[in-house]
Scaffold this active site. Structure first.
Site, mmCIF file in Angstrom:
data_model
loop_
_atom_site.group_PDB
_atom_site.id
_atom_site.type_symbol
_atom_site.label_atom_id
_atom_site.label_comp_id
_atom_site.label_asym_id
_atom_site.label_seq_id
_atom_site.Cartn_x
_atom_site.Cartn_y
_atom_site.Cartn_z
ATOM 1 N N PHE A 123 -7.203 20.233 15.095
ATOM 2 C CA PHE A 123 -7.964 21.590 15.102
ATOM 3 C C PHE A 123 -7.908 22.320 16.082
ATOM 4 O O PHE A 123 -8.825 23.006 16.476
ATOM 5 C CB PHE A 123 -9.610 20.980 14.718
ATOM 6 C CG PHE A 123 -9.453 19.885 13.868
ATOM 7 C CD1 PHE A 123 -8.951 19.956 12.711
ATOM 8 C CD2 PHE A 123 -10.530 19.005 13.946
ATOM 9 C CE1 PHE A 123 -9.262 18.983 11.549
ATOM 10 C CE2 PHE A 123 -10.510 17.957 12.983
ATOM 11 C CZ PHE A 123 -10.042 17.864 11.629
ATOM 12 N N GLY A 161 -2.027 14.886 10.217
ATOM 13 C CA GLY A 161 -2.649 14.372 8.816
ATOM 14 C C GLY A 161 -2.698 15.364 7.814
ATOM 15 O O GLY A 161 -3.279 15.280 6.854
ATOM 16 N N ARG A 199 4.476 30.444 -0.998
ATOM 17 C CA ARG A 199 4.828 29.503 -1.787
ATOM 18 C C ARG A 199 3.962 28.255 -1.287
ATOM 19 O O ARG A 199 4.117 27.897 -0.205
ATOM 20 C CB ARG A 199 6.347 29.300 -1.766
ATOM 21 C CG ARG A 199 6.793 28.321 -2.905
ATOM 22 C CD ARG A 199 8.349 28.472 -2.668
ATOM 23 N NE ARG A 199 9.132 27.702 -3.496
ATOM 24 C CZ ARG A 199 10.449 27.282 -3.303
ATOM 25 N NH1 ARG A 199 11.179 27.843 -2.451
ATOM 26 N NH2 ARG A 199 11.225 26.651 -4.187
ATOM 27 N N ILE A 200 3.544 27.355 -2.245
ATOM 28 C CA ILE A 200 2.937 26.097 -1.851
ATOM 29 C C ILE A 200 4.010 24.967 -2.077
ATOM 30 O O ILE A 200 4.690 24.829 -3.181
ATOM 31 C CB ILE A 200 1.946 25.937 -2.998
ATOM 32 C CG1 ILE A 200 0.869 27.097 -2.549
ATOM 33 C CG2 ILE A 200 0.973 24.709 -2.488
ATOM 34 C CD1 ILE A 200 0.370 27.188 -1.290
ATOM 35 N N GLN A 203 -5.631 20.677 2.390
ATOM 36 C CA GLN A 203 -5.758 21.543 3.815
ATOM 37 C C GLN A 203 -6.831 22.616 3.199
ATOM 38 O O GLN A 203 -7.606 22.864 4.282
ATOM 39 C CB GLN A 203 -4.484 22.315 3.961
ATOM 40 C CG GLN A 203 -3.501 21.133 4.497
ATOM 41 C CD GLN A 203 -3.883 20.952 6.003
ATOM 42 O OE1 GLN A 203 -3.940 21.669 6.877
ATOM 43 N NE2 GLN A 203 -4.263 19.599 6.157
ATOM 44 N N GLY A 213 2.068 29.472 5.250
ATOM 45 C CA GLY A 213 0.986 28.589 5.804
ATOM 46 C C GLY A 213 -0.548 28.516 5.572
ATOM 47 O O GLY A 213 -1.152 29.642 5.173
ATOM 48 N N GLU A 215 -4.978 27.267 8.190
ATOM 49 C CA GLU A 215 -6.314 27.838 8.603
ATOM 50 C C GLU A 215 -7.114 28.528 7.828
ATOM 51 O O GLU A 215 -8.383 28.815 7.953
ATOM 52 C CB GLU A 215 -6.206 28.309 10.073
ATOM 53 C CG GLU A 215 -5.779 27.228 10.977
ATOM 54 C CD GLU A 215 -5.186 27.950 12.212
ATOM 55 O OE1 GLU A 215 -5.621 28.105 13.402
ATOM 56 O OE2 GLU A 215 -3.801 27.982 12.115
HETATM 57 MO MO1 MOS Z 1 -4.824 25.757 15.324
HETATM 58 S S1 MOS Z 1 -6.752 26.108 15.914
HETATM 59 O O1 MOS Z 1 -3.905 27.222 15.427
HETATM 60 O O2 MOS Z 1 -4.234 24.745 16.417
#
Ligand code: MOS
Length: 692
Positions: free
Chosen positions: A231, A458, A580-581, A590, A654, A657
């Site tokens: 994280f 993970g 793309r996934i 995620q 990506g 996040e």
């Molecule tokens: Mo993530 S907070 O960019 O490691």
């Protein structure tokens, strides 16, 4: 044959993880292994006067007490948190002041617990405020973005606006808390250092250790095969790796240093608290004429970290007058660092709450408001987007969430003691790539081995990379073995900034294509095999200057107990456009994980600073609640098909996040819709609901 990219493939290493076969950094058995336990400062500012190791060294199994007076000297680096035990200064409460080494963890810990440390304390300053006298403008904000930006004339725009919104929002300090604590097992073989380390990218840890110990690249190996979450807190080397390597050198034995859950609250970073003033001006139809986003946040005196909280405002909405700014104060606190979408996560809470307030003030539906403010090009700077599908996400989400049936009036739906409401917010996150290297070897038996210093924390990255390589090599997945997490494989991007798949996927595709070409040229795989290597530095440098971002729409339904102030979230929906996934199963995980963190940020997570004590008071999961199963009801995460050929050969943006961005605002907006009371400060605790 049909490809595997896009398919919902289960994690390759799943069985080895659930059976305990997979080894994490603290799991490697080594002959002669000893254990280090960190002793932390009990003052927030001052000096260590003395450490009396006499009694500790008489305790059973204790091998050494390493302090600033006897520690191995390190080479200077920028990150002061890594220069551990190099001087007597105390910069924050919880700083490492000694490492006790014992034959067993328990022996080291017992000696550490009673170690007498004398301090000369000085007054400390640990409280962030918007009027702090030492606020300053940093040179840049993370990762290397302008501190302030200005387009047009915001004051004039606001003065002439028909409708204005001007409010201050705040988010608290939050601690990352990955499941696996930071841990390192280190040993020296002559002058070569090997560490098993828990991190988001072995390359950065390798670089840090090379510099700190003044070694050649080839003299350090960092192995990180399995990692239990990060994280952001494992984005670079942390001090436990330095301490383990140092003690192993000093004692001539393998040393393991594992942080306790409590120690994570001081030693590995956290999200800065933020105070954000957002001013919006619009015409009566909600079309923005000005947007101003001013952020105040903290850093430490050890290392400057400036969270990029206002960057969300630089890409979201069209307006002729746009300004953003960041101000910092260096306090006597641990260094804040990356945590779960640094910048966008707290920034989106403020701006997407303010947009909801503007929608209310204009009497415009909040989805329609965002559509009216959709920019054609980047609002600040005017560069084109490589692709931008925010509106498609909002429309798809509105349809799935049945938004059209919503009655916009706040505070009018009640079921017993529960008030009910729904809310929406927009989401975005940059889609970047960073140079990486990889090799692919063709074995004589028809199988392939891919090697690169990727990290699977993970997320399913190992599995997704196997899918990518198998498709490129046109073989089934079981013919490809992807080896990751070993700095000997050469430099690669970390699992951070949601850049892992874009960066690693790119170099794996390039290496595989090179290998296929080599095989064709050789007329097959020679008896001794064939290896192709790739590096994407030049490809990335040659990219056109476009704005590359994922976008998304977050929807929330809440129920608020009028007697207790308890908030339940029966439903979250996220719709994302992220290119793309690669793996539909791990991608969904995620996104759901990110949204769960967003729920957690909205309602629970809060590190409480005690000004007198000089540190965050809650240091464990009893006092710092992270959303658990009972807090999560229904979460749906989905995506729209998005093709973007201006990203990387895979077309991925990506997804690490974006799931957390906007979630807290969607929940806060739903709480407003339920109760009629605006919540501008996170977390939305019951006491804030009852006395807004
Ligand atoms: Mo993530 S907070 O960019 O490691």
């Amino acid at each position: 044959m049909s490809g595997t990219v896009g398919a919902p493939v289960s994690r390759i290493e799943g069985l080895s993880k659930v059976t305990g076969e997979a080894r994490y950094a603290a799991d490697f058995p080594l002959a002669g292994l000893a254990h280090g336990w960190i002793v932390q400062s009990t003052i927030a500012r001052g000096r260590v006067e003395s450490v009396d190791a006499g009694a500790a060294l008489q305790m059973p199994g204790v091998l050494a007490v390493v302090t600033a007076t006897n520690a191995m000297r390190l080479q200077d680096v920028d990150d002061g948190e890594l220069l551990v035990l190099q001087d007597q200064q105390v910069h924050y409460r919880g700083q490492t002041v000694a490492l006790v080494v014992g034959d067993t963890l328990e022996q080291a810990r017992a000696a550490a617990d009673g170690l007498p440390v004398e301090y000369q304390a000085e007054p400390h300053d640990v409280l962030l405020s918007a009027s702090h006298p030492r606020l300053f403008a940093p040179d840049h904000v993370n990762p290397n973005l302008p501190t302030d930006t200005l387009t047009g004339d915001v004051e004039a725009g606001l003065a002439g606006a028909a409708v204005t919104v001007d409010h201050t929002y705040s988010t608290p300090a939050e601690h990352n808390n990955p499941m696996e604590p930071h841990a390192t097992t280190a040993f020296w073989d002559g002058d070569r250092l090997t560490v098993y380390d828990s991190n988001q990218g072995a390359t950065r840890v390798h670089q840090a250790l090379v510099r700190l110990f003044g070694l050649e690249d080839s003299a350090v190996r960092v192995v990180s095969e399995h990692v239990g979450g990060g994280f952001g807190s494992k984005g670079g080397a942390r001090s436990q790796a330095v301490l383990a390597a140092m003690a192993a050198r000093m004692l001539g034995r393998p040393i393991r240093v594992v942080l306790s859950r409590k120690q994570l609250f001081s030693l590995v970073g956290y999200r800065t608290p933020t105070i954000q003033r957002v001013r919006l001006g619009s015409d009566r139809g909600g079309r923005l004429v000005a947007l101003d986003h001013q952020v105040v946040e903290q850093t430490s005196t050890v290392y400057e970290f400036a969270e990029q909280t206002a960057v969300f405002s630089r890409v979201m909405y069209a307006t002729p007058n746009l300004s953003t700014s960041h101000r910092l104060v260096a306090l006597d606190v641990p260094t804040p660092r990356w945590m779960r979408a640094p910048g966008e996560a707290p920034g989106s809470f403020a701006v997407e709450s303010a947009m909801d307030e503007l929608a209310e003030a204009c009497g415009v539906d909040p989805i329609e408001l965002r559509i009216r403010n959709e920019p054609v090009t980047e609002p600040e700077g005017g560069r084109p987007f490589s692709s931008r599908n925010l509106i498609a996400c909002l429309r798809e989400g509105a349809s799935r969430f049945r938004w059209a049936e919503r009655d916009p009036r706040p505070g009018t739906r009640r079921d017993g003691q529960w008030l009910m409401g729904t809310g929406v917010a927009a989401s975005t996150y940059p889609a970047r790539s960073a140079p990486s290297t990889a090799s692919v070897s063709a074995q004589e038996d028809g199988s392939f081995i891919v090697r690169l210093t990727a990290a699977d924390i993970g997320t399913g990255a190992r599995t997704a990379l196997t899918q990518v390589a198998a498709d490129e090599l046109q073989v089934p997945m079981d013919k490809v073995e992807v080896r990751i997490g070993d700095s000997d494989f050469g430099p690669a991007m970390i699992a951070g900034g949601s850049m892992g798949m874009a960066s690693w996927g790119w170099v794996v595709v390039k290496a595989c294509r090179q290998l296929i070409a080599d095989i064709d040229r050789c007329g097959g795989v020679p008896d001794d095999g064939l290896v192709a290597r790739a590096d994407t530095a030049d490809d990335i440098a040659a990219q056109a200057d476009l704005v590359r971002h994922s976008f998304g729409a977050q929807f929330a339904e809440v129920r608020v107990d009028v007697d207790t102030g308890e908030i339940r979230v029966p439903r979250l929906l996220g719709v994302f456009a992220a290119g793309r996934i690669v793996n539909a199963k791990t991608a969904r995980s995620q996104l759901i994980g990110g949204m769960t963190m967003g729920l957690s940020m909205a309602l629970f997570e809060e590190s409480l600073m005690d000004a007198e004590f000089g540190d965050y008071l809650n240091h464990d999961f009893a006092g710092y609640h992270i959303a658990a199963n009972a807090d999560v009801q229904r979460i749906d995460a989905t995506w729209i098909d998005e093709e973007d050929d201006q990203l990387n050969p895979l077309g991925v943006k990506g997804i690490g996040e974006i799931g957390i961005v906007g979630t807290a605002a969607a929940i806060a907006n739903a709480v407003y819709h339920a109760t009629g009371q605006r919540q501008r400060h996170l977390p939305i605790r019951p006491d804030r609901v009852l006395s807004p």
